[in-house]
Scaffold this active site. Structure first.
Site, PDB file in Angstrom:
ATOM      1  N   TYR A   1      28.529  40.981  48.111  1.00 11.07           N
ATOM      2  CA  TYR A   1      29.297  39.757  48.362  1.00 11.07           C
ATOM      3  C   TYR A   1      28.602  38.894  49.396  1.00 11.07           C
ATOM      4  CZ  TYR A   1      33.218  42.533  46.486  1.00 11.07           C
ATOM      5  OH  TYR A   1      34.035  43.306  45.714  1.00 11.07           O
TER       6      TYR A   1
ATOM      7  N   TYR B   1      38.162  46.405  49.750  1.00 12.40           N
ATOM      8  CA  TYR B   1      38.821  45.113  49.975  1.00 12.40           C
ATOM      9  C   TYR B   1      38.079  44.396  51.094  1.00 12.40           C
ATOM     10  CZ  TYR B   1      42.735  46.851  47.158  1.00 12.40           C
ATOM     11  OH  TYR B   1      43.526  47.333  46.149  1.00 12.40           O
TER      12      TYR B   1
ATOM     13  N   ASP C   1      38.753  38.189  43.065  1.00 14.03           N
ATOM     14  CA  ASP C   1      39.929  37.398  43.401  1.00 14.03           C
ATOM     15  C   ASP C   1      39.806  36.039  42.731  1.00 14.03           C
ATOM     16  OD1 ASP C   1      40.964  39.389  44.999  1.00 14.03           O
ATOM     17  OD2 ASP C   1      40.095  38.576  46.847  1.00 14.03           O
TER      18      ASP C   1
END
Ligand SMILES: [Zn+2]
Ligand SMILES: [Zn+2]
Length: 412
Positions: free
Chosen positions: A299, A371, A233
């Protein structure tokens, strides 16, 4: 008379040069040239005719090609002059010939057979290639030439088709407001307007521009394309071992670049925003691999909690997600540009890193295409199960970093 001599005899009812005569029998054997084949076929036809008291008229002007092969030196000079303008390690010759020549060639084949024949373009390409190869001391390359020299034989005019230059590397993105690729302004579509402050862009710069501009300058190319192994993103940083990419430079006049110093120039250009590591030569083939790879990613996620939750509970919930599959309906934030569908993704591993007053930070490794924001807040039930639901309090992502792209090459 052998089959070849009798066919050559038919062919020589017209005036042909040795090249065009020999080319009708090009596939009979290897280890010689069409010119030599033509010369010996002509000699045999002459002998046969003399036996019958006939004469073979001397060659004046080739009915088929108009003695185009006499112009080889001219073509070679034109090619070498054109090639001198670019840097290349190998090349390929292509030719355009007068359509009339090709029609005549087909007429000849229809009379003497075409099963052993070779098209005139093939011979021109090869013969010119051989001479150029020796002159420039670089090899002909059939599959992926750096440059194709296309000769229009009517005017001895040469057009170069320079192959793009591909360079592989990994990038880190250290800031949260930079897209991976150049993003034209939505309102003016790149022309420049008030909304984009007349830049024509949604964001002042991008990873593509920070990396591509210096490479394009060094390669003296015309434009660049950025092929990333997926993308994060815009508001997510890309840290750790970086994300693989291939930068493609169109129309490069230079292609033997000093990648080490280029890396320094890019990193100077991208100071505190974007940096690259491990630049090396790449290929179109690798672009395909980079575009189709689907590596796991790790992440670091900073989460805001709207309510009370203790450390034991968070640990328990995170533990419960290990090696589970979640179902994600296309997130509402991207639903306008992607098909609405449900997909299953694996949460591979996760652990708590830090706990604050009303926030916590965790690290999660997931299958490609998960996501993360939706995994955390649940997207109104479109992602199931999700972290908010499992914790019993609404949570949302405050910030997100990719800290590892686990592709094949990153774990060597
Ligand atoms: Zn000819
Ligand atoms: Zn605009």
């Amino acid at each position: 008379m052998t089959d070849i001599v009798s066919r050559a005899d038919i062919a020589l009812k017209r005036d042909l040069c040795d090249h065009c005569l020999g080319r009708a029998f090009a596939l009979v054997g290897t280890g010689t040239t069409n010119e030599a084949r033509g010369r010996s076929a002509r000699a045999e036809v002459r002998l046969e005719r003399e036996k019958n008291g006939e004469e073979l008229p001397p060659h004046e002007k080739c009915w088929l090609c108009g003695d185009i092969f006499d112009s080889l030196p001219r073509f070679v000079e034109a090619v070498i002059k054109a090639l001198s303008k670019v840097e290349y390690n190998n090349f390929l010759i292509g030719t355009r010939v007068d359509p009339e020549i090709q029609e005549k060639e087909e007429r000849l084949w229809s009379e003497v057979g075409q099963d052993t024949a070779e098209p005139i373009k093939a011979e021109l390409n090869r013969e010119i290639g051989k001479i150029v190869e020796a002159r420039v001391e670089k090899p002909v390359e059939f599959d992926t030439p750096d440059v194709v020299a296309l000769i229009d034989t009517r005017f001895a005019q040469v057009d170069l088709d320079v192959s793009p230059l591909f360079i592989y590397g990994r990038y880190r993105k250290l800031v949260r407001d930079t897209p991976q690729t150049r993003w034209p302004c939505r309102q003016c579509r790149g022309k420049g307007c008030e909304r984009c402050n007349f830049t024509g862009k949604m964001y002042p710069t991008s990873v593509q521009e920070i990396v591509g501009d210096p490479v394009q300058t060094a390669a003296e190319g015309t434009n660049h394309f950025f092929h990333g192994m997926g993308r994060e993103d815009i508001d997510a940083r890309m840290l750790g071992n970086g994300r693989p990419f291939v930068i493609e430079i169109r129309g490069p006049e230079k292609r033997n670049l000093d990648l080490e110093s280029l890396e320094n120039i890019i990193n100077e250009n991208g100071k505190d925003r974007v940096e690259v590591i491990g630049l090396r030569p790449s290929s179109r083939e690798e672009v395909r691999k980079v575009k189709t790879a689907s590596p796991n990613k790790t992440y670091r996620v900073d989460v805001v909690v709207h309510g009370k939750v203790d450390k034991a509970k968070i640990n328990e919930v995170l533990q419960s997600f290990k090696r589970t599959r979640i179902t994600q309906q296309t997130p509402s934030r991207v639903a306008h540009r992607r098909a609405d569908m449900a997909r299953k993704r694996e949460i591979i591993d996760l652990h708590l890193e830090e706990l604050g007053e009303d926030s916590f930070t965790f690290v999660v490794r997931t299958e490609a295409g998960t996501y993360i924001k939706e995994f955390v807040h649940g997207d109104n039930g479109r992602t199931k199960p999700n972290l908010s639901e499992a914790l019993g309090v609404p949570c949302e992502v405050r910030s997100l970093d990719v800290i590892e792209v686990n592709d094949d090459t990153s774990e060597e």
